[in-house]
Each structure stands twice: as structure tokens, then as C-alpha cells.
Enzyme design. Structure first.
Site, short mmCIF file in Angstrom:
data_model
loop_
_atom_site.label_atom_id
_atom_site.label_comp_id
_atom_site.label_asym_id
_atom_site.label_seq_id
_atom_site.Cartn_x
_atom_site.Cartn_y
_atom_site.Cartn_z
N ARG A 142 -24.34 14.38 10.55
CA ARG A 142 -24.23 14.85 9.17
C ARG A 142 -23.74 13.77 8.19
O ARG A 142 -23.81 13.94 6.99
CB ARG A 142 -23.28 16.07 9.12
CG ARG A 142 -23.86 17.30 9.79
CD ARG A 142 -22.81 18.35 10.12
NE ARG A 142 -22.04 18.03 11.34
CZ ARG A 142 -21.12 18.82 11.88
NH1 ARG A 142 -20.84 19.97 11.31
NH2 ARG A 142 -20.48 18.45 12.97
N GLN A 187 -18.95 8.38 27.31
CA GLN A 187 -19.75 9.58 27.51
C GLN A 187 -21.20 9.16 27.17
O GLN A 187 -21.54 9.05 26.00
CB GLN A 187 -19.26 10.69 26.55
CG GLN A 187 -19.96 12.02 26.75
CD GLN A 187 -19.63 13.02 25.62
OE1 GLN A 187 -19.12 12.64 24.57
NE2 GLN A 187 -19.94 14.29 25.86
N ASN A 194 -10.32 27.09 13.87
CA ASN A 194 -9.87 26.14 14.90
C ASN A 194 -9.95 24.73 14.31
O ASN A 194 -10.96 24.34 13.75
CB ASN A 194 -10.84 26.28 16.09
CG ASN A 194 -10.68 25.16 17.10
OD1 ASN A 194 -9.58 24.68 17.33
ND2 ASN A 194 -11.79 24.77 17.72
N ASN A 220 -17.04 15.68 8.48
CA ASN A 220 -18.41 15.77 9.02
C ASN A 220 -19.43 15.16 8.06
O ASN A 220 -20.56 14.88 8.46
CB ASN A 220 -18.78 17.23 9.27
CG ASN A 220 -17.94 17.84 10.39
OD1 ASN A 220 -17.55 17.14 11.33
ND2 ASN A 220 -17.64 19.10 10.28
N LYS A 248 -11.80 -22.16 -6.15
CA LYS A 248 -12.17 -21.96 -4.74
C LYS A 248 -11.53 -23.07 -3.93
O LYS A 248 -11.66 -24.23 -4.30
CB LYS A 248 -13.69 -21.99 -4.59
CG LYS A 248 -14.15 -21.67 -3.18
CD LYS A 248 -15.31 -22.51 -2.69
CE LYS A 248 -14.93 -23.92 -2.40
NZ LYS A 248 -16.01 -24.74 -1.80
N TYR A 298 -14.06 -24.47 -13.77
CA TYR A 298 -14.30 -24.23 -12.34
C TYR A 298 -13.60 -25.32 -11.55
O TYR A 298 -13.90 -26.51 -11.72
CB TYR A 298 -15.80 -24.23 -12.01
CG TYR A 298 -16.02 -24.20 -10.52
CD1 TYR A 298 -15.49 -23.17 -9.75
CD2 TYR A 298 -16.71 -25.22 -9.86
CE1 TYR A 298 -15.63 -23.15 -8.37
CE2 TYR A 298 -16.86 -25.20 -8.47
CZ TYR A 298 -16.31 -24.16 -7.73
OH TYR A 298 -16.45 -24.15 -6.38
N ALA A 344 -9.65 -27.30 -21.50
CA ALA A 344 -10.67 -26.26 -21.49
C ALA A 344 -12.02 -26.80 -21.06
O ALA A 344 -12.40 -27.92 -21.40
CB ALA A 344 -10.78 -25.65 -22.88
C1 UD1 Z 1 -15.48 21.30 16.28
C2 UD1 Z 1 -15.13 22.60 17.00
C3 UD1 Z 1 -14.85 23.68 15.96
C4 UD1 Z 1 -13.75 23.22 15.02
C5 UD1 Z 1 -14.07 21.87 14.40
C6 UD1 Z 1 -12.86 21.33 13.64
C7 UD1 Z 1 -16.37 22.67 19.14
C8 UD1 Z 1 -17.55 23.21 19.83
N1 UD1 Z 1 -16.23 23.00 17.85
O1 UD1 Z 1 -16.68 21.51 15.56
O2 UD1 Z 1 -14.47 24.87 16.59
O3 UD1 Z 1 -13.55 24.17 13.99
O4 UD1 Z 1 -14.41 20.91 15.42
O5 UD1 Z 1 -13.12 20.16 13.01
O6 UD1 Z 1 -15.58 22.01 19.74
N2 UD1 Z 1 -17.72 14.77 20.39
C9 UD1 Z 1 -17.78 14.03 21.55
N3 UD1 Z 1 -18.82 14.26 22.41
C10 UD1 Z 1 -19.75 15.21 22.19
C11 UD1 Z 1 -19.67 15.96 21.00
C12 UD1 Z 1 -18.63 15.73 20.12
O7 UD1 Z 1 -16.96 13.17 21.79
O8 UD1 Z 1 -20.64 15.35 23.03
C13 UD1 Z 1 -16.62 14.51 19.44
C14 UD1 Z 1 -17.12 14.06 18.07
O9 UD1 Z 1 -17.21 12.65 18.01
C15 UD1 Z 1 -16.07 14.61 17.12
C16 UD1 Z 1 -15.46 15.77 17.87
O10 UD1 Z 1 -15.88 15.67 19.20
O11 UD1 Z 1 -15.05 13.66 16.85
C17 UD1 Z 1 -15.90 17.12 17.29
O12 UD1 Z 1 -17.31 17.18 17.28
P1 UD1 Z 1 -18.09 17.76 16.04
O13 UD1 Z 1 -19.53 17.70 16.34
O14 UD1 Z 1 -17.62 17.13 14.78
O15 UD1 Z 1 -17.61 19.29 16.09
P2 UD1 Z 1 -17.55 20.32 14.91
O16 UD1 Z 1 -18.90 20.88 14.69
O17 UD1 Z 1 -16.84 19.76 13.76
CA CA Z 2 -16.05 17.73 13.21
#
Ligand code: UD1
Ligand code: CA
Length: 464
Positions: A15, A76, A171, A229, A352, A367, A381
Site C-alpha cells: 500500500r 522469511q 488490535n 500502511n 566548498k 565563490y 565583493a
Molecule cells: C495487522 C493485524 C491487524 C492489526 C494491524 C495493526 C494481522 C493479520 N493483522 O494488520 O489485526 O489491526 O496489523 O497495525 O496480523 N509481516 C511479515 N510477514 C508477513 C506479513 C506481514 O513480517 O508475511 C509484517 C509486516 O512487515 C508488517 C506487520 O507484519 O510490519 C503487519 O503486517 P501488515 O500487512 O501491515 O498487517 P495489517 O494489515 O496492518
Molecule cells: Ca500494518
């Protein structure tokens, strides 16, 4: 009880619409991942956390370089959701409890995490999540509660029923888990949802079904839990952080006439009784001393500014300015400029890789590049160092007490001796010895009666 931290930072950040991994975007000049790591280090220094691990995936090289020795990286390879990210890290974790947080939540304060840990221990829960209330909960997972008020589960926005979407309790993706409870639950996660991902949030329902206690600490601060995001969220975070930084410096004795137009990087330091006028940008590792007046309109990057310095309408990059220096208005000090105590670089002057000696002045339209200017020199000047022949750069040395006539061109390499003088309008290509006058200009010719002659010509043209 040992507690370790796991930062989830592998996501692409689709996003954000960026080539850069999300956690590498900056807020007040510091990357998101660094903000989170610095907060965790604060907690580590307090003895609350042991190990710090970070799950990375998109832009592994850049992100791991940024993390350096501030946390250990777990890769990952395939991003299959927040639950999957914890599964990938599982073999590394052997602490009793696990603090999970996301790399895209940079405003969270160490005190809030401490509070979450207090609640977690008080409740003796298998997991305690950090929640908050939002008037606009769009994008967040909603907390579903049963009739008695106990948590049932978290529903992601993409999976929520219309009536669930109106829930404002969300959350924040910061949790403390009992690792012994979480580890087996991870194996029971599935990806049966519209995104085909393993949601960490689904773990809560699994734990509840097993009779584990799920608790929540709902913070009233809905700002620090902002998850970034999009670029719009990034700008919101920047504004919050900028206010925090500015307030911090005002508390420590810095005056800002209009804090809303002052931008101070996370790593900048400023001394007491310094005044920042409107439209000032201080970046990188800039240090500003005491009793300085900066602005209006100044951009200073990675520079050392000592005490009592005055800078107006200027750009200063990678420079050192000693006590009592005056700069501007409209000056550009480029990398490697050193202005010694009491010196002045004035209006429309560019420098510089140049040293301006103690009390020396370059007041107007000049300069000075690759120049070494001694103490007590006055540069007239319009004087210019011709330091580049198209292939190489050459040095100009102007020794102590020299007096440079206006519009002197220094055809470098060239040296002007101690107390020497150059005549205005001279192109100096040979060294001028100590105390000598260097003159280089054609003799002036005066043509008498010119005005009368030209008047006659004009009259003739009018008649024809
Ligand atoms: C997530 C939560 C949501 C919460 C929100 C708060 C889940 C499913 N959802 O949603 O409940 O309200 O955060 O900000 O957990 N990431 C990984 N590996 C992955 C996917 C994501 O490391 O495979 C990391 C991303 O880099 C990020 C974090 O996890 O830093 C959260 O992922 P993101 O996709 O932003 O989750 P949200 O949709 O914001
Ligand atoms: Ca997020």
C-alpha cells in the site's frame, strides 16, 4: 521469566506503492525500523527484554544493513502472513515469553510496552494484546467481545461482517505471549481466509478454545499505536514525531517562534538559549551550540555549529562553524567548509572545501572553492576562485591579513602571501609575495568628447 522481542518487518508494504521496503521509509530522518529498535533498546537497557529478533523478507540487504548489530535477523523467504512470520522465527525462540510487535508501528513508546507487560503479568494470561479505540478503525483488526465482555477473537477487516466493521476497538498488533502456549497454537493456524495468509490474530481464538486466558490492555493513546500502511499514514506519523521532537527541545531551553515550521531530525542536538526562527530544517547528525540564532529559512545537514552562531537564509551541509560565525542571508556552504571563530560568509556567497580563518570576511557575491583563507582576511565583493580547469581541482591559499580587492579571480593553484593585496578586477594567476600588491589589468583608456559624438549620431539617425 525471560522475555524476548520479535519484530515483524518482512512485508512489502504494497500500500506504500514504493520500491523501498516499508520499514526503510523515514520519519524525521530515521527509518521506521530504527524507531522501533531504539524503543526496544530502551527496554533492554531497563532489563525488561533479553534478545531482539527481527523477521525480514522484502529488501533483505538494505533492512539487515540498517538493523546492523541492533537485533538478529530471521529471513522469511515467502511472505505468508503475520502468523507465518512467527512460525519462521519459532526455531530461534527459547525464552519464556515473547513480545511481538510490527515494524510499521514506529510511534509506540517504551512506557506503553512496559505497561502491557505489567498487565500481562498481573492477569497471568497466555497472551495480552495491546488495543485501542479509534473513531475511524479502517484497516485494523477489530476486537470481538462476548456478552460478558471477554475477548472472543480478532476479525480482520477483509473478513469482517458489516456489523463488525463498526467496532472501534482495534488490535494494534503488539502482544505479549507465553511462548509455551503460542508455539503449539501456531501449528494449528490455517490460511482459510480471503487473503490466503496465516493471520497471527487467529491464534487468539485457538488459545481461548484451549481454555487459555486472553487479556488486553486498551490504551487511550490512539496516536502512538498508528500502523503505517500508506504514505498518508507516514505523513501523519511524521507530524506527530515532529511535535514530540520540537516539544522536547523547547523543554530543554530552545526557543521556536513558530514550531509548526521547524523540522528537526531525530539525531540532531541543540544547545540552550538557541533561537530557531520560522522555516528551519535541521537534518542528520547536526549539532547546534548555545545562543545561536538560526533562520528564518535555513537548512543545515550533518554540521557542527558551535556557540553564538547566526545563520539566515542559508544551506549548510557537512560543515563546521565555530563560535560567533555569521552566515547569510542567501549563502550556500557546501561540504568541507570550516568557518573559524568570528568569521563571516555573507550575501550570495558559496563555499566548498574551504577554510575561512578567524575573523575573516567573505561578505558579498563570491565563490570560494578549495581555498584556505588565513586569519583576518577581507575578500572583496565578487571574488572567485577559479579552481577547476575542466579536469582537475586546484587550491587557492590566501594568507593571514591579506586584503583581496573586489572582483579578484584566483586562477588556481595560486598563493597570496601574508598581508598582500590584490587590486580590484585582477585575474591573479601568479603567486603574490608577502606584503606585495598583485595587479593584473589593462590600462584604462578615456576617449574624450564621446557623449557629444554619440549625440550627433543620434540626431542624424532621427533626420533620416
Ligand atoms: C495487522 C493485524 C491487524 C492489526 C494491524 C495493526 C494481522 C493479520 N493483522 O494488520 O489485526 O489491526 O496489523 O497495525 O496480523 N509481516 C511479515 N510477514 C508477513 C506479513 C506481514 O513480517 O508475511 C509484517 C509486516 O512487515 C508488517 C506487520 O507484519 O510490519 C503487519 O503486517 P501488515 O500487512 O501491515 O498487517 P495489517 O494489515 O496492518
Ligand atoms: Ca500494518
Amino acid at each position: 521469566m525471560s522475555l524476548s522481542a520479535l519484530v515483524l518487518a518482512a512485508g512489502e508494504g504494497t500500500r506504500m506503492k514504493s520500491r523501498r521496503p516499508k520499514v526503510m521509509h523515514t520519519i524525521c530522518g530515521k527509518t521506521m525500523i530504527s524507531w522501533v529498535l531504539d524503543t526496544l533498546h530502551e527496554l533492554q537497557d531497563q532489563g525488561m527484554i533479553d534478545a531482539i529478533r527481527v523477521v525480514i523478507g522484502s529488501g533483505v540487504e538494505a533492512v539487515s544493513q540498517e538493523i546492523a548489530d541492533r537485533g538478529s535477523c530471521i529471513i522469511q523467504e515467502e511472505r505468508k502472513g503475520t502468523g507465518h512470520a512467527v512460525m519462521v522465527a519459532a526455531p530461534e525462540i527459547d525464552e519464556d515469553e515473547l513480545l511481538v510487535l510490527t515494524g510499521d508501528c514506529p510511534l509506540i513508546a517504551a512506557a506503553t510496552i512496559s505497561k502491557l507487560y505489567d498487565v500481562h503479568r498481573m492477569e497471568g494470561a497466555a497472551v495480552t494484546l495491546l488495543g485501542t479505540y479509534l473513531s475511524d478503525p479502517t484497516g485494523y483488526g477489530r476486537i470481538l467481545r462476548g456478552e460478558g465482555g471477554g475477548i472472543l477473537r480478532i476479525v480482520e477487516e477483509t473478513e469482517a461482517l458489516p456489523e463488525e466493521l463498526s467496532i472501534g476497538e482495534v488490535n494494534t498488533s503488539t502482544y505479549i505471549f507465553n511462548w509455551k502456549a503460542l508455539k503449539p497454537a501456531l501449528n494449528n493456524l490455517n490460511a482459510d481466509n480471503s487473503k490466503g495468509e496465516y493471520f497471527l490474530t487467529d491464534v487468539l481464538e485457538l488459545l481461548i478454545k484451549k481454555g487459555e486466558r486472553v487479556a488486553a490492555y486498551i490504551t487511550e493513546d490512539d496516536v502512538e499505536t498508528l500502523g503505517i500502511n500508506s504514505r498518508e499514514h507516514l505523513a501523519m506519523a511524521e507530524a506527530v514525531m515532529r511535535d514530540r521532537i520540537n516539544s522536547g527541545w523547547m523543554e530543554r531551553g530552545v526557543t521556536m517562534e513558530d514550531p509548526s515550521s521547524v523540522y528537526i531530525g531525530a539525531e540532531v542536538k541543540i544547545g540552550m538559549d538557541t533561537v530557531l526562527k520560522p522555516f528551519v530544517i535541521l537534518e542528520g547528525k547536526t549539532r547546534i551550540g548555545e545562543e545561536c540564532v538560526i533562520g528564518p529559512g535555513a537548512r543545515i545537514r550533518n554540521s557542527e555549529i558551535h556557540d553564538g552562531v547566526v545563520i539566515e537564509q542559508a544551506t549548510v551541509r557537512e560543515c563546521e562553524l565555530e563560535d560567533g560565525v555569521t552566515v547569510g542571508p542567501y549563502a550556500s556552504l557546501r561540504p568541507g567548509s570550516r568557518l573559524l571563530a568570528g568569521s563571516k560568509v555573507g550575501t550570495f556567497v558559496e563555499t566548498k572545501k574551504t577554510i575561512v580563518g578567524k575573523g575573516s570576511k567573505v561578505p558579498h557575491l563570491s565563490y570560494m572553492g578549495d581555498a584556505e583563507i588565513g586569519d583576518g582576511v577581507n575578500v572583496g565583493a565578487g571574488s572567485i576562485t577559479c579552481n577547476y580547469d575542466g579536469a582537475h581541482k586546484y587550491a587557492t591559499v590566501i594568507e593571514e591579513g591579506a586584503f583581496i580587492g573586489s572582483d579578484t579571480m584566483f586562477i588556481a593553484p595560486v598563493r597570496i602571501g601574508k598581508g598582500a593585496v590584490t587590486a580590484a578586477g585582477s585575474a591573479i594567476s601568479k603567486d603574490v609575495p608577502d606584503g606585495a600588491l598583485g595587479v593584473e589589468r589593462g590600462e584604462q583608456k578615456n576617449i574624450p568628447g564621446w557623449k557629444k559624438k554619440s549625440k550627433r549620431r543620434e540626431d542624424k539617425e532621427d533626420q533620416s
